[in-house]
Scaffold this active site. Structure first.
Site, short mmCIF file in Angstrom:
data_model
loop_
_atom_site.label_atom_id
_atom_site.label_comp_id
_atom_site.label_asym_id
_atom_site.label_seq_id
_atom_site.Cartn_x
_atom_site.Cartn_y
_atom_site.Cartn_z
CD GLU A 1 41.91 41.93 39.38
OE1 GLU A 1 41.82 43.08 38.90
OE2 GLU A 1 42.94 41.24 39.30
N GLY B 1 43.66 49.33 36.76
CA GLY B 1 44.39 49.90 37.90
C GLY B 1 43.61 49.64 39.17
CG HIS C 1 41.16 40.49 30.84
ND1 HIS C 1 40.23 41.22 31.55
CD2 HIS C 1 42.36 40.85 31.37
CE1 HIS C 1 40.82 41.99 32.44
NE2 HIS C 1 42.12 41.77 32.36
CG HIS D 1 46.81 43.34 31.19
ND1 HIS D 1 46.41 44.66 31.31
CD2 HIS D 1 45.88 42.60 31.82
CE1 HIS D 1 45.29 44.70 32.02
NE2 HIS D 1 44.94 43.47 32.34
ZN LIG Z 1 43.47 42.66 33.70
#
Ligand SMILES: [Zn+2]
Length: 377
Positions: free
Chosen positions: A226, A196, A34, A36
């Site tokens: 999250e 998002g 994970h 970005h």
């Molecule tokens: Zn993330």
């Protein structure tokens, strides 16, 4: 959980375990699921690409102060400032040159930190401002990753980068992005993701995209659990059929202490553990966004002790001023983990990766196990 004899400090003279410091951890083979792409640029690259493409919106002119600004803005507790950080990185990733360079440097930086396998994600729909098509965005990024793998090899480091294509959960392009992911599955795209704001945008809004992935025997993960809690995790699993949970840290809300003091798993937490659904945990990022108060209070250790399929991840290396080695070191400092724990988290990540099974096994048997055997002394 940590074996005390794994933290010896004079490994070089005794042949015992290597010290669990940042330098040795950087030597350890690591796997990352994970990360970005738009959250991991070098500050100097942001400055140079902004000059090249005529972007004059940067909040600082030199790389050092810009790096500080990114970290402070992400630390500020202000969602507006946090989101602004990505506006600047995405702004310089709108051209073939920008995308290739950022992807190339991402692979090089991860390899230099000892990452041997990484799944890096980004949202192609955010890179169309200067006229690139979705296909071109994917092609340039994949080209950059291949260049970075070659450059790392030339520098004596092995890394393989798989790409995840992300759709933004507030937008309506998820089916199109899922099709894009399947179209490039043989060129380096290994899966699909949605990201998002969680609240108000449940994953079930994108059911057709997940159905398309499943119909094509293709893999996906979903950012869930999250900031927003158990309902988001439940939807991602029960309705969408996700292979993994992006973060998933709030599954801890379904674990309670029983009358006898032992942890009691609710039905959802038990299902996640029984099915070995991988949790893509990102310790520093969770602290920064306020999902967790501190690394020491992070549920990582509770989940690891209960033998959930935990993995260690960076999320956004630029905004959190972190790396895979630093995330592992932070966990070692907080919870006293030893090399065998770090090896287990790494094997967890490779088992959970979207690579073909035989290739996962080869990395575990030929790279990870021998690498940790050396560090264990
Ligand atoms: Zn993330």
């Amino acid at each position: 959980m940590a074996a005390v004899d794994e933290t010896g400090t004079n490994a070089t003279t005794t042949g015992g375990p290597a010290p669990l410091d940042l330098r040795s951890i950087a030597q350890a083979p690591k796997a990352l699921l994970h990360d970005h792409l738009d959250g991991g640029l070098r500050p100097s690259t942001v400055v140079e690409l902004a000059a090249d493409c005529g972007y004059d919106g940067l909040p600082a002119a030199d790389a050092d102060s810009l790096g500080r600004w990114f970290r402070d803005a992400a630390d500020s507790g202000s969602l507006e400032l946090y989101l602004e950080t990505f506006a600047h990185t995405v702004a310089v990733m709108q051209t073939a040159e920008g995308l290739q360079r950022v992807a190339r440097e991402c692979a090089e930086d991860l390899a230099a930190d000892g990452v041997i396998y990484a799944e890096v994600r980004y949202a192609p729909e955010q890179h169309l401002e200067k006229g690139l098509t979705l296909d071109e965005v994917v092609q340039h990024t994949l080209e950059g990753f291949r260049q970075g793998e070659s450059a790392a090899r030339a520098a004596g480091k092995q890394i393989r980068v798989g790409c995840l294509l992300t759709a933004m959960r507030h937008a309506a392009r998820s089916r199109e992005i899922a099709e894009l992911a399947v179209r490039y599955r043989d060129q380096g795209v290994v899966g699909f993701d949605i990201a998002g704001k969680e609240a108000g945008f449940p994953p079930s809004r994108h059911l057709d995209a997940f159905e398309y992935m499943r119909a094509n025997n293709a893999h996906f993960t979903i950012h869930a659990g999250e900031a927003f809690g158990l309902p988001s995790i439940h939807e991602a699993i029960a309705f969408c059929g996700t292979d993994r949970l992006g973060h998933g840290v709030r599954i801890v809300d379904d674990i309670h202490t029983g009358d006898d003091g032992t942890p009691q798993l609710g039905r959802l937490a038990a299902y996640v553990r029984d099915k070995r659904i991988p949790l893509e945990l990102c310790p520093s990022s969770n602290v920064q966004t306020g999902a967790v108060a501190s690394i020491a209070e992070h549920p990582f250790d509770v989940l690891a002790r209960l033998r959930f399929r935990v993995t260690v991840n960076t999320d956004n290396r630029l905004m959190s001023d972190t790396s895979m080695s630093r995330e592992m070191k932070a966990l070692v400092d907080a919870f006293g983990y030893g090399w065998s724990d770090l090896e287990r988290f790494t094997i967890n990540a490779l088992k959970s990766s979207f690579l073909p099974f035989d290739e996962r096994l080869a990395l575990i048997d030929d790279v990870v196990k021998p690498g940790y055997a050396v560090l264990l002394g």
